[in-house]
Design a protein around this motif. Structure first.
Motif, PDB file in Angstrom:
ATOM      1  N   GLY A   1       0.777  -1.228   0.000  1.00 20.03           N
ATOM      2  CA  GLY A   1       0.000   0.000   0.000  1.00 20.03           C
ATOM      3  C   GLY A   1       0.808   1.278   0.000  1.00 20.03           C
ATOM      4  N   ASP A   2       2.140   1.182  -0.058  1.00 24.96           N
ATOM      5  CA  ASP A   2       2.985   2.367  -0.085  1.00 24.96           C
ATOM      6  C   ASP A   2       3.422   2.658  -1.517  1.00 24.96           C
ATOM      7  OD1 ASP A   2       3.273   3.353   2.659  1.00 24.96           O
ATOM      8  OD2 ASP A   2       4.128   1.396   3.081  1.00 24.96           O
ATOM      9  N   ASP A   3       3.804   3.910  -1.767  1.00 24.40           N
ATOM     10  CA  ASP A   3       4.099   4.294  -3.152  1.00 24.40           C
ATOM     11  C   ASP A   3       5.433   5.020  -3.268  1.00 24.40           C
ATOM     12  OD1 ASP A   3       3.417   6.634  -1.897  1.00 24.40           O
ATOM     13  OD2 ASP A   3       1.935   7.270  -3.385  1.00 24.40           O
TER      14      ASP A   3
ATOM     15  N   THR B   1       5.457  10.801  -1.061  1.00 25.77           N
ATOM     16  CA  THR B   1       5.554   9.959   0.127  1.00 25.77           C
ATOM     17  C   THR B   1       6.947   9.982   0.746  1.00 25.77           C
ATOM     18  OG1 THR B   1       3.733   8.495  -0.481  1.00 25.77           O
ATOM     19  CG2 THR B   1       5.423   7.577   0.958  1.00 25.77           C
TER      20      THR B   1
ATOM     21  N   THR C   1      -0.690   6.912   2.665  1.00 28.29           N
ATOM     22  CA  THR C   1      -0.063   5.597   2.680  1.00 28.29           C
ATOM     23  C   THR C   1       0.201   5.124   4.107  1.00 28.29           C
ATOM     24  OG1 THR C   1       2.195   6.485   2.586  1.00 28.29           O
ATOM     25  CG2 THR C   1       1.070   6.120   0.487  1.00 28.29           C
TER      26      THR C   1
END
Length: 225
Positions: free
Chosen positions: A31-33, A64, A93
Motif C-alpha cells: 500500500g505504499d508508493d 511519500t 499511505t
C-alpha cells in the motif's frame, strides 16, 4: 551528495537518486508508493537535523518519500491540533500514517484530544490512528480508559473492520491481554473466537500477530524475565 541545510529541490533530488524499482514493487504490495530504502531515507534526514519550515514544505509536496523525511526533521510540539488532524487526513499511505502517529502525534500535547476525536472516525485510516493512540494508553496510562468497553467494541467490530483498522484493533486487543491480567482470559477468548490474523504468514522466530499467540508468547517472556 549529502544535503545539510536543505531546500525542497535538493532533498527531492537526493531522494530521486535513491529510488529503487525493486523496493517500490515491494512497497506497492503493502500500500505504499515510494521506492527508497528506509535506512537510506533516514540518512538523508539525519544531516538536516530539525528544520520545521523545511518539513512543512516537504510535506506540502505530497510525495511519500519527502513526507517521511518531513516527519523525521519536524518539531512535533510545533503543530497545532488542526494541523495534525489535517495531516492525518492527507496521509495516503500506511508508512506515512504510521510515522505521523509514532514520531509526531504521540509527542504532541494534542495526542489525547486527537485520540478521542479519531477513535470512531468515519475514515478507517483515521480511526486506526485513534486505536493506535488508545493502545499507547493501554500500556502506559490506562487510568480512565474503559477497558471492558474497548473489548466490547473489538468483539463486535474487529472481524469485519477494514484491514488497517482491523490490524490496529487487534493490536489493542493483544496489548490489553498482555498488560492487564484481569482481562487476559476475555482477550484470549475474543481472539480465539474471531480468528483475526490466525493464518497471517509469520517468519520463523517472529511472534504471530494472532492475538492469542501474541498474548501467550509475551506473557511467557514476562514470566521468564
Amino acid at each position: 551528495m549529502t544535503v545539510t541545510n536543505g531546500t525542497v529541490p535538493e532533498v527531492m533530488a537526493e531522494l530521486a537518486a535513491l529510488e529503487d524499482p525493486r523496493i517500490r514493487d515491494v512497497n506497492v504490495r503493502h500500500g505504499d508508493d515510494h521506492g527508497v530504502n528506509l535506512t537510506k531515507l533516514r540518512a538523508v534526514a539525519k544531516p538536516l537535523k530539525i528544520q520545521q519550515d523545511l518539513a512543512l514544505d516537504l510535506w506540502a509536496t505530497g510525495d511519500t518519500a519527502a513526507r517521511l523525511v518531513a516527519l523525521l526533521i519536524c518539531r512535533p510540539k510545533a503543530f497545532d491540533r488542526d494541523q495534525l488532524d489535517t495531516m492525518m487526513r492527507e496521509a495516503r499511505t500506511p508508512k506515512v500514517q504510521d510515522w505521523l502517529v509514532n514520531y509526531v502525534v504521540k509527542k504532541s500535547p494534542h495526542a489525547e484530544e486527537l485520540r478521542v476525536a479519531w477513535f470512531d472516525d468515519a475514515d478507517p485510516a483515521v480511526a486506526s490512528a485513534g486505536w493506535e493512540l488508545t493502545t499507547e494508553r493501554v500500556d502506559k496510562n490506562p487510568d480512565g480508559l474503559d477497558l471492558p468497553g474497548l473489548l466490547d467494541i473489538i468483539e463486535a467490530q474487529m472481524k469485519t473492520a477494514p484491514d488497517r483498522l482491523q490490524w490496529s484493533m487487534n493490536t489493542c486487543l493483544a496489548h490489553i491481554g498482555i498488560a492487564h491480567p484481569e482481562y487476559r482470559a476475555r482477550a484470549l477468548d475474543i481472539g480465539e473466537r474471531l480468528e483475526v490474523l490466525k493464518d497471517y504468514p509469520t517468519p520463523p522466530n517472529c511472534t504471530s500477530p494472532f492475538a492469542p499467540s501474541w498474548i501467550t508468547e509475551m506473557v511467557r517472556r514476562q514470566t521468564r524475565a
